[in-house]
Design an enzyme around this catalytic site. Structure first.
Site, PDB file in Angstrom:
ATOM      1  N   TRP A 371       1.121  -0.988  -0.156  1.00  8.00           N
ATOM      2  CA  TRP A 371       0.037   0.660  -0.100  1.00  8.00           C
ATOM      3  C   TRP A 371       0.619   0.914  -0.305  1.00  8.00           C
ATOM      4  CZ3 TRP A 371      -1.927   1.710   5.143  1.00  8.00           C
ATOM      5  CH2 TRP A 371      -1.749   1.892   6.578  1.00  8.00           C
ATOM      6  N   ASP A 372       2.617   1.141  -0.464  1.00  9.75           N
ATOM      7  CA  ASP A 372       2.932   2.410  -0.047  1.00  9.75           C
ATOM      8  C   ASP A 372       3.216   3.426  -1.453  1.00  9.75           C
ATOM      9  OD1 ASP A 372       5.643   1.324   1.618  1.00  9.75           O
ATOM     10  OD2 ASP A 372       4.431   0.292   0.476  1.00  9.75           O
ATOM     11  N   GLU A 510      -0.680  -4.382  11.714  1.00  8.29           N
ATOM     12  CA  GLU A 510      -0.341  -5.639  11.572  1.00  8.29           C
ATOM     13  C   GLU A 510       0.283  -6.051  12.615  1.00  8.29           C
ATOM     14  OE1 GLU A 510       3.198  -4.819   8.630  1.00  8.29           O
ATOM     15  OE2 GLU A 510       2.245  -4.906   7.395  1.00  8.29           O
ATOM     16  N   LYS A 630       2.375  -1.893  16.097  1.00 11.53           N
ATOM     17  CA  LYS A 630       3.974  -1.920  15.522  1.00 11.53           C
ATOM     18  C   LYS A 630       3.967   0.153  15.120  1.00 11.53           C
ATOM     19  CE  LYS A 630       5.783  -3.506  11.502  1.00 11.53           C
ATOM     20  NZ  LYS A 630       5.506  -4.451  10.097  1.00 11.53           N
ATOM     21  N   GLN A 631       2.325   0.462  14.875  1.00 15.77           N
ATOM     22  CA  GLN A 631       2.324   1.306  13.790  1.00 15.77           C
ATOM     23  C   GLN A 631       1.023   2.364  13.895  1.00 15.77           C
ATOM     24  OE1 GLN A 631       3.257   0.718   9.660  1.00 15.77           O
ATOM     25  NE2 GLN A 631       2.692  -1.378   9.751  1.00 15.77           N
TER      26      GLN A 631
END
Length: 815
Positions: A371-372, A510, A630-631
């Protein structure tokens, strides 16, 4: 390491840092890229001279943990770099053996000087290395390398050899090496990495050799041709007619290598030029790749002419993408922009490729598309919109594969894969290795269906920035409507809640892929997934309302939209569930019921806990039990949507999120995030900048240094983090200025960081080339270049101004 002006430099040879330097010194042109490895060094634990062509994949099956696992990889192509050298012994015949000295490398010989210079403005990698040959003798090697930006099929290497202290005969060998594998990521080495087969080599005269091969299962032909020349020194005023007799060059074809060799008499500096052409069977408008490579090489000029045309191509590209930020941050941003442009250049627009998460710089993530693009396209939209359109067309060409994926789930519409490669099928591995425990574990990240919302978001933003009505009504409409259809079909009504729910997904975090003790993967009501799904559904309805009636009817017939579907879209768009707990927005239903983690204890025990999931698994535990992310997940919403749009979105969902609730939510997750992704610092820095938080710069700085300092502990050597690099550019372009393109106007709401006192850039917008935007202290300057275009409406929180072509306005901002 130093960074000064338009260069990025490394001094001294450090074997342990070589992989990092190779990634950051990669040269590319959007079609092909080559890591910054030393040409005299073969691939080993220290060096990795990889070359990758955009969109060139191959699929192999491996035996892993007692299972057959299939993976598709971006292929490491034949190595065009090899150029090695050694002092010639008396009577030596130029081959390995007792009569010849060892080939010189920094790992086998004494290096007294080593310096790398990456010239960003010119797209050149230069190196200067001095090898000691004894008490009073040395060999100075100077090299300049390019991967041509003007002609994407050409690359060249110029090497200058100078004997110091005594004359020297030097054996030089150049090669095209087809004996390569994908071995650039240690944790993948249990997998089959030999992607090339049918390697053939040959000669075309003494100065040219060639290599031809194909990939094992995708059957893509790859051909390289190489020319080795020893041009004479330039004429001087004192001796303008001096003749130069080049040494003889021999050529030979070995089983997997095409080799050229020469013996140089170093009474003075001697120059050796290696020029290479590369073609594949994916290239348009060619016949046979080998013939195309040989013809391309035959027409290639010498190194000086190639260098000048390459410089000129870079100068044109820099003008279109200019980003002016002073100080150290500006130098790092220049490096980030350089690597983005090397991966996604104007050449990319004509290729069938997506955004590889690690660029064309290494083999991490197997070169897959995630998805970057969500972090990359917003920058490209306003500078290289033709590249954005090409990248979106990559997604459109795979719309049928996304439809089939949705059908396999029993749903209508399109479900895009979390990891995409050549054909749009799900490429997420079934197992992933935890390097800490050595165990192969199930990989459930394919449940990140929110990637579809990212595709839809990019379609909508691209159309807003460019006014590309043809794409909006064509490929863009098809993707947006099919993604909306998938979300409407994924939603299930809950009588108890009186809301729709989306179950069994994984969010951007994630870490969490299942509930503790659950017998199936997936989570319910991930807020980011639900909110972005609601946004997509609303935009799909907007699109249908505004399309010309004939096109709306055509789409309805072509897609088979049923009469009641639009009503269902509207209902789901307003009733998707957003869970809460303890006065904050929940990451997913049940997040607040998870255990709290003793963050201090883990930091004291391990230091770096970015990959907390691996730490806990190695202890026999699981991160699924804890409130630990995680983020950014929920907070990603504030990255995608400006404050006004975010509040409107929550109101659409029946939630009134006031400033206190959102601020509490930000604080809640800041304290429960390990920042195990380079994107995490970017998103948090963006959010805190917009909230005018004093600690925003700490996160921005971490993202700026993410790759250059390799803060992920060795991952940069496997490829740069392209999304984070592009995101830092967009942080300046949109984050600090509050720039939005909507409703036919440029919206600006500046919030300059004290550490970035000024910034400037030029954007393409609605047909205008190079609208200048400059922010300095309390002043905002907008300059519209002269043209026959319409005036540009600029909207700030406290005023509206109209700027006509050829005019500049300067606005004093409120303090």
């Amino acid at each position: 390491m130093t960074a000064a002006g338009p260069t990025w430099e490394y001094d001294g040879y450090q074997a342990e840092r070589e992989r990092l330097r190779e990634s950051l010194c990669t040269l590319g042109n959007g079609y092909v890229a080559t890591r910054g490895a030393l040409p005299e060094c073969a691939a080993d634990e220290i060096h990795y001279p990889g070359t990758y062509a955009a969109g060139l994949y191959n699929r192999l099956t491996s035996e892993v943990a007692g299972r057959r696992v299939e993976n598709e990889d971006m292929v490491n192509l034949p190595n065009w770099l090899p150029l090695r050298f050694r002092p010639a012994a008396d009577g030596a015949d130029g081959t390995d053996g007792a009569d010849g000295a060892d080939w010189l490398t920094p790992d086998t010989a004494t290096v007294t000087e080593h310096h790398l210079t990456l010239r960003l403005d010119a797209g050149l990698l230069e190196r200067r290395t001095r090898y000691s040959l004894g008490p009073d003798a040395s060999l100075l090697v100077r090299q300049s390398r390019l991967v041509h930006l003007g002609d994407p099929h050409l690359a060249a290497l110029r090497t200058e050899f100078t004997a110091e202290g005594a004359a020297l005969d030097l054996d030089v060998e150049a090669a095209l090496d087809g004996d390569v594998t994908n071995a650039g990521v240690a944790r993948y080495r249990d997998l089959d990495g030999r992607h090339l087969t049918g390697v053939r080599t040959g000669t075309a005269g003494a100065d040219t050799v060639w290599l031809d091969c194909r990939t094992r299962t995708s059957h893509i032909r790859v051909a390289l041709a190489s020319r080795l020349t020893v041009p004479g020194p330039p004429a001087t005023a004192g001796d303008p007619g001096a003749e130069h007799t080049p040494p003889p060059v021999t050529a030979s074809a070995e089983p997997r290598r095409a080799v050229q060799a020469a013996r140089l008499a170093l009474g003075r500096t001697v120059t050796v030029d290696k020029t290479v052409a590369l073609h594949t069977s994916h290239d348009p408008a060619i016949g046979e790749p080998l013939r195309a490579a040989l013809d391309r090489l035959a027409g290639a000029p010498g190194f000086p002419e190639l260098r000048e045309s390459h410089r000129a191509a870079w100068a044109r590209l820099w003008r279109r993408t200019v980003l002016d930020v002073p100080g150290e941050a500006g130098r790092i941003l220049r490096l980030h922009l350089f690597h983005v442009l090397q991966t996604l250049s104007p050449h990319t627009a004509d290729l069938d490729v997506g955004v590889p998460a690690r660029g064309l710089h290494g083999e991490a993530y197997r070169g897959h598309v995630f998805w970057d693009e969500l972090f990359v396209l917003p920058y490209l939209d306003l500078h290289l919109p033709e590249v954005s359109r090409g990248l979106l067309r990559y997604r459109h060409r795979r719309l049928d594969a996304a439809r089939h994926a949705a059908a396999r789930l029993g749903r209508r519409g399109a479900c895009y894969p979390w990891q995409s490669g050549s054909d749009g099928h799900e490429e997420t591995q079934e197992l992933h290795l935890n390097p800490r425990s050595g165990r192969w574990l199930p990989d459930n990240s394919r449940l990140q269906h929110h990637v579809g919302s990212a595709v839809a978001y990019n379609v909508w933003r691209y159309c807003e920035a460019t006014g590309d009505d043809a794409f909006r009504a064509g490929e863009g409409a098809e993707m947006l409507l099919e993604i909306a259809r998938f979300w409407a079909d994924s939603a299930v009504y809950d009588d108890h809640l009186g809301r729709h729910r989306i179950r069994g997904v994984v969010g951007p975090d994630e870490y969490h892929d299942a509930y503790p003790g659950a017998d199936r993967p997936g989570l319910d009501d991930n807020t980011y997934t639900n909110a972005t799904a609601a946004w997509v559904l609303a935009r799909a309805l907007d699109l249908l309302r505004t399309l010309p009636e004939p096109r709306r009817r055509e789409l309805t017939e072509r897609l088979g939209l049923e009469p009641g579907e639009r009503d269902r879209w509207a209902e789901v768009a307003h009733t998707l569930h957003v869970p809460r707990h303890d006065g904050v927005i929940s990451q997913f239903a049940g997040y607040g019921d998870l255990a709290e983690l003793d963050w201090g204890a883990y930091r004291e025990r391990y230091g770096d806990i970015r990959r907390l999931d691996r730490i806990l698994e190695a202890e026999g535990d699981t991160v699924n039990r804890y409130q630990a992310s995680k983020q950014a997940d929920v907070l990603m919403l504030a990255y995608l949507f400006a404050p006004r749009e975010l509040h409107d979105l929550f109101r659409q969902l029946g939630q009134d999120i006031d400033e206190d609730t959102w601020s509490a939510t930000v604080d809640y997750y800041l304290g429960r995030t390990s920042h195990g992704s380079t994107l995490s610092g970017l998103v948090h820095g963006w959010i805190l900048t917009r909230a005018r938080r004093a600690d925003a710069w700490r996160y921005v700085q971490e993202t700026l240094r993410g790759d250059i300092a390799d803060i992920q502990g060795g991952t940069t050597g496997e490829g740069v983090h392209l999304g984070a690099m592009a995101g830092t550019l967009d942080l300046v372009q949109r984050g600090l200025t509050g720039l939005e393109t909507r409703d036919g106007a440029l919206w600006l709401d500046p919030v300059p960081l004290p550490e970035v006192s000024s910034c400037g850039f030029a954007i393409r917008y609605l047909g205008h080339w190079g609208i200048g935007v400059r922010l300095a202290r309390e002043q905002l300057e907008i300059a519209v270049p002269d043209s026959a275009g319409d005036p540009v409406d600029v909207r700030l929180p406290d005023r509206v101004v109209t700027v006509r072509p050829g005019r500049t306005v300067r606005l004093v901002l409120p303090g």
